[in-house]
Motif scaffolding. Structure first.
Motif, mmCIF file in Angstrom:
data_model
loop_
_atom_site.group_PDB
_atom_site.id
_atom_site.type_symbol
_atom_site.label_atom_id
_atom_site.label_comp_id
_atom_site.label_asym_id
_atom_site.label_seq_id
_atom_site.Cartn_x
_atom_site.Cartn_y
_atom_site.Cartn_z
ATOM 1 N N ALA A 257 -65.296 16.855 -18.706
ATOM 2 C CA ALA A 257 -65.225 15.438 -18.583
ATOM 3 C C ALA A 257 -65.093 14.815 -17.150
ATOM 4 C CB ALA A 257 -64.564 14.702 -19.502
ATOM 5 N N GLU A 258 -66.030 14.035 -16.710
ATOM 6 C CA GLU A 258 -65.418 13.413 -15.525
ATOM 7 C C GLU A 258 -63.972 12.367 -15.591
ATOM 8 O OE1 GLU A 258 -68.400 10.863 -13.739
ATOM 9 O OE2 GLU A 258 -69.948 12.694 -13.477
ATOM 10 N N ASP A 259 -63.263 12.503 -14.561
ATOM 11 C CA ASP A 259 -61.986 11.661 -14.751
ATOM 12 C C ASP A 259 -62.474 10.063 -14.733
ATOM 13 O OD1 ASP A 259 -60.493 13.762 -14.448
ATOM 14 O OD2 ASP A 259 -59.823 13.534 -12.365
ATOM 15 N N ILE B 133 -55.599 18.793 -20.712
ATOM 16 C CA ILE B 133 -55.417 18.975 -19.357
ATOM 17 C C ILE B 133 -56.252 20.029 -19.028
ATOM 18 C CG2 ILE B 133 -53.876 19.507 -17.234
ATOM 19 C CD1 ILE B 133 -52.042 17.656 -18.593
ATOM 20 N N ARG B 134 -55.920 21.428 -19.773
ATOM 21 C CA ARG B 134 -56.619 22.573 -19.317
ATOM 22 C C ARG B 134 -58.169 22.626 -19.802
ATOM 23 N NH1 ARG B 134 -53.992 26.362 -16.438
ATOM 24 N NH2 ARG B 134 -51.667 26.263 -17.008
ATOM 25 N N ALA B 135 -58.342 21.829 -20.734
ATOM 26 C CA ALA B 135 -59.916 21.543 -21.070
ATOM 27 C C ALA B 135 -60.816 20.546 -20.256
ATOM 28 C CB ALA B 135 -59.986 21.129 -22.727
ATOM 29 N N ARG B 136 -59.779 19.902 -19.444
ATOM 30 C CA ARG B 136 -60.337 19.011 -18.404
ATOM 31 C C ARG B 136 -61.130 17.988 -19.177
ATOM 32 N NH1 ARG B 136 -62.644 23.126 -13.501
ATOM 33 N NH2 ARG B 136 -60.454 23.927 -13.086
ATOM 34 N N LEU B 137 -60.382 17.478 -20.142
ATOM 35 C CA LEU B 137 -60.870 16.186 -21.058
ATOM 36 C C LEU B 137 -60.185 14.935 -20.695
ATOM 37 C CD1 LEU B 137 -61.883 18.277 -24.285
ATOM 38 C CD2 LEU B 137 -63.469 17.560 -22.410
ATOM 39 N N ILE B 138 -59.464 14.806 -19.618
ATOM 40 C CA ILE B 138 -58.530 13.898 -19.446
ATOM 41 C C ILE B 138 -59.426 12.735 -19.435
ATOM 42 C CG2 ILE B 138 -57.024 12.796 -17.718
ATOM 43 C CD1 ILE B 138 -56.276 15.692 -16.837
#
Length: 397
Positions: free
Chosen positions: A267-269, A287-292
């Motif tokens: 996901a884009e920040d 955080i690790r999945a980059r879903l912030i």
């Protein structure tokens, strides 16, 4: 575990002794028990094995609950084993995908195989280490023909009749006495072989949460898992075990509750916004999945700073995907001035959170020389190019 200890343990006398010892919680208790048993004339190998098992069973209750009291373990095997509650979720995915027989290749002490067999799946459990395979066979014996254990290399096992595989490639040492740090090419079984197999047969591949994302196959589902605040593993799912349209997942487990965030890609920040009344720290799996960014948009929050995993909002948020803190005030970042500010506020117990700054929280806490009856949280991070120190309090709920 040495072979002599295993031989002594796998006797009626050895197993009875382990059961009689019960829980052993401390090093002092270990020393007293060893002295007592040696004074009774028991062999050193038997005493070492039995006391070691009693101590490991005590530690294993956090992962296996009451099952731990009926298991045989090694230190490294216990460290690497999947928690039974998480293993049950993995097993449920196999069952829901129509899998009836699963091969657990690199089964360790049998933690995942216990979960598979426990919901009625047929299990072929395999480990390349002879001692570890023997312990797994003991731990799975209650399931009879449902669970078969083999001492073999994963690469050498015929998979006829197997519907899917579970793989736990690891940096193992013989006997699972300790976990060694080895080169990437020394994974057992080799990662290249693991991922090639996962293209031919549906697979779940258990890896460390910091595993190199560049090595994750593009058509696989990557699921990061946090349990009670710790990010414990990454599972790569392939074939029919991977969910349609899902390539990134963050599973957050706390006590007996679980919540999951899924997305088709990273996901884009979210946009950066000014510091609000609350600061939120996403769970490690998020955080690790980059879903912030996905979490931020769901919660109507923004990034506190570009590329830093803190969110902020004006409204209080209750979500399993973040830990929330009520912002109290901004404090100076200079050590001497910060120390004085904390003393003036009578803060003697301080939780230190940090992102984007090079600080050792334990050493920094010592330098602050805290005194006082109050408790608070200090968030050390960056806003733009500036370092900031935010005094906050945890929001519980």
């Amino acid at each position: 575990m040495e072979r002599a200890e295993l031989t002594a343990l796998l006797t009626s006398e050895g197993l009875r002794l382990v059961d009689e010892l019960g829980a052993i919680d401390s090093s002092d208790e270990v020393a007293r028990t060893v002295s007592r048993l040696r004074a009774q004339g028991l062999s050193p190998d038997l005493v070492s094995a039995a006391v070691g098992q009693a101590r490991l069973r005590t530690r294993a209750r956090a992962k296996f609950g009451d099952f731990a009291d009926r298991m045989l373990l090694t230190r490294a095997g216990l460290e690497q084993a999947t928690r039974l509650s998480v293993g049950a979720r993995h097993a449920g995915r196999f069952r829901d995908a129509g899998v009836r027989r699963v091969a657990d290749l690199g089964c360790g002490i049998g933690g995942d195989a216990l979960a598979f067999a426990g919901i009625g799946l047929d299990v072929l459990a395999v480990d390349a280490d002879e001692t570890t395979a023997a312990l797994a066979a003991y731990n799975l014996a209650a399931f009879g023909d449902t669970a078969t254990v083999r001492h073999a290399r994963a690469e050498d096992v015929a998979l006829d009749g197997v519907d899917a595989v579970w793989l736990d490639p690891a940096r193992r040492t013989a006997g699972h006495t300790e976990t060694a740090r080895v080169a990437a090419g020394d994974w057992s079984p080799p990662l290249e072989w693991v991922f090639a197999l996962a293209q031919r047969i549906p697979a779940g591949i258990k890896l460390g949460p910091a595993f190199d994302r560049a090595q994750i196959p593009a058509d696989a589902e990557a699921q990061w898992i946090s349990v009670d605040g710790s990010t414990i593993e990454l599972v790569v799912w392939t074939g029919k075990l991977a969910r349609a349209g899902v390539r990134r997942s963050a599973l957050v487990v706390r006590s007996d509750r679980a919540a999951e965030l899924t997305a088709p890609s990273d996901a884009e920040d979210a946009e950066v916004r000014p510091l609000g009344a609350f600061v939120h720290e996403p769970e490690g799996a998020v955080i690790r999945a980059r879903l912030i960014g996905e979490v931020a948009r769901r919660l109507d929050a923004g990034m506190l700073a570009p590329g830093i995993a803190y969110l902020t909002s004006d409204a209080e948020i209750t979500s399993p995907f973040v830990q929330s803190f009520r912002f109290l005030e901004e404090l100076p970042t200079d050590l001497k001035a910060l120390r004085q500010a904390l003393r003036e506020r009578e803060i003697g117990t301080l939780e230190i959170k940090k992102r984007g700054v090079d600080v050792d929280p334990a050493a920094f806490r010592t330098q602050l020389k805290l005194k006082g009856p109050r408790t608070a949280t200090l968030i050390l991070t960056r806003a733009g190019t500036s370092r900031i120190a935010l005094l906050a309090e945890r929001v519980t709920g």
